[in-house]
Design an enzyme around this catalytic site. Structure first.
Site, mmCIF file in Angstrom:
data_model
loop_
_atom_site.group_PDB
_atom_site.id
_atom_site.type_symbol
_atom_site.label_atom_id
_atom_site.label_comp_id
_atom_site.label_asym_id
_atom_site.label_seq_id
_atom_site.Cartn_x
_atom_site.Cartn_y
_atom_site.Cartn_z
ATOM 1 N N HIS A 96 0.857 -1.186 0.000
ATOM 2 C CA HIS A 96 0.000 0.000 0.000
ATOM 3 C C HIS A 96 0.894 1.237 0.000
ATOM 4 C CE1 HIS A 96 -3.943 1.959 1.627
ATOM 5 N NE2 HIS A 96 -3.203 2.841 0.980
ATOM 6 N N GLU B 49 -2.597 -1.639 -3.177
ATOM 7 C CA GLU B 49 -3.682 -0.834 -2.611
ATOM 8 C C GLU B 49 -3.313 0.638 -2.643
ATOM 9 O OE1 GLU B 49 -5.176 -4.017 0.800
ATOM 10 O OE2 GLU B 49 -4.103 -2.205 1.394
ATOM 11 N N HIS C 212 -7.993 -5.440 7.481
ATOM 12 C CA HIS C 212 -7.773 -4.404 8.487
ATOM 13 C C HIS C 212 -8.063 -4.956 9.879
ATOM 14 C CE1 HIS C 212 -6.677 -0.132 8.988
ATOM 15 N NE2 HIS C 212 -7.211 -0.315 10.182
#
Length: 237
Positions: A43, A70, A190
């Site tokens: 990410h 991401e 998450h």
């Protein structure tokens, strides 16, 4: 079985804190795959405070499983994804100064923008996933953008599970069921951890993939990364 994609952002954070190339991000990416993980996630953020854009390029020749990038689809990010052509791009509405992801997309408000971005990635053979809260209207909106998958933002589930509230999974079950009906693949990520991953996986229908980084790397400090990767794989079977 549900696939495990290991987010290696924290490895980059540790590397960058000292300078140099220890720990070696590319070696870790190679190793987690060799240990059994079915994917690698990164990410990158605009300030490159952990994953650098060059890391994304270098990983192209290292990731032989699924490669998931991401991020917020600003121009530089879009250009990076089109250059590296990962297996999947996960669109996340991060502010530039966000410490970590903290909300899913409003897929209704941003439908036209997300649709345009998804179409560009689809033309380049890249699977698209949209980071969303477990809100049914947002799942329906994601379908309208032309996304292939959604990624359920699981922080609230993890919080409720930690409090002993098993009903905290109910919105995620409903969201996944609707996504399945709409032919949207379901990913999640998450704050998933060894403590809560089996319960989550056992209750979410047709869960295709989980992306786990912070907890997995933290658990590996005590248990070793090869051991932890295999512990997750066993729980995801």
């Amino acid at each position: 079985m549900t696939k495990l994609s290991v987010n290696i952002n924290k490895i980059a954070t540790l590397r960058n804190s000292r300078g140099g190339n220890v720990p070696n991000l590319l070696k870790v990416a190679q190793d987690v795959q060799d240990f059994g993980a079915q994917g690698v996630t990164i990410h990158p953020r605009p300030d490159e405070r952990h994953i650098r854009y060059q890391d994304a390029r270098d990983l192209v020749n290292i990731v032989y499983t699924e490669y998931n990038i991401e991020g917020n689809p600003v121009k530089n990010f879009i250009d990076l994804v089109l250059e590296t052509k990962p297996t999947q791009v996960t669109l996340v509405p991060d502010a530039d100064d966000a410490l970590t992801s903290n909300a899913g997309w409003n897929t209704i408000k941003h439908k036209d923008f997300l649709k345009e971005v998804n179409q560009e990635f689809a033309r380049n053979g890249i699977r698209t996933s949209i980071f969303v809260d477990p809100v049914l209207e947002m799942i329906e909106g994601a379908k309208q953008t032309g996304a292939d998958r959604i990624e359920l933002y699981t922080e609230e589930f993890a919080h409720q599970y930690g409090l002993g509230n098993l009903k905290g999974i109910d919105p995620y079950v409903a969201a996944a069921k609707l996504a399945n009906e709409l032919n949207l693949g379901v990913n999640a990520g998450h704050d998933l951890s060894l403590d809560n991953i089996k319960f989550f996986k056992d209750n979410i229908p047709e869960l295709l993939e989980v992306s786990i980084g912070h907890a997995l790397i933290s658990e590996s400090i005590y248990l070793g990364i090869e051991n932890v990767v295999n512990m997750y794989i066993q729980k995801l079977r």
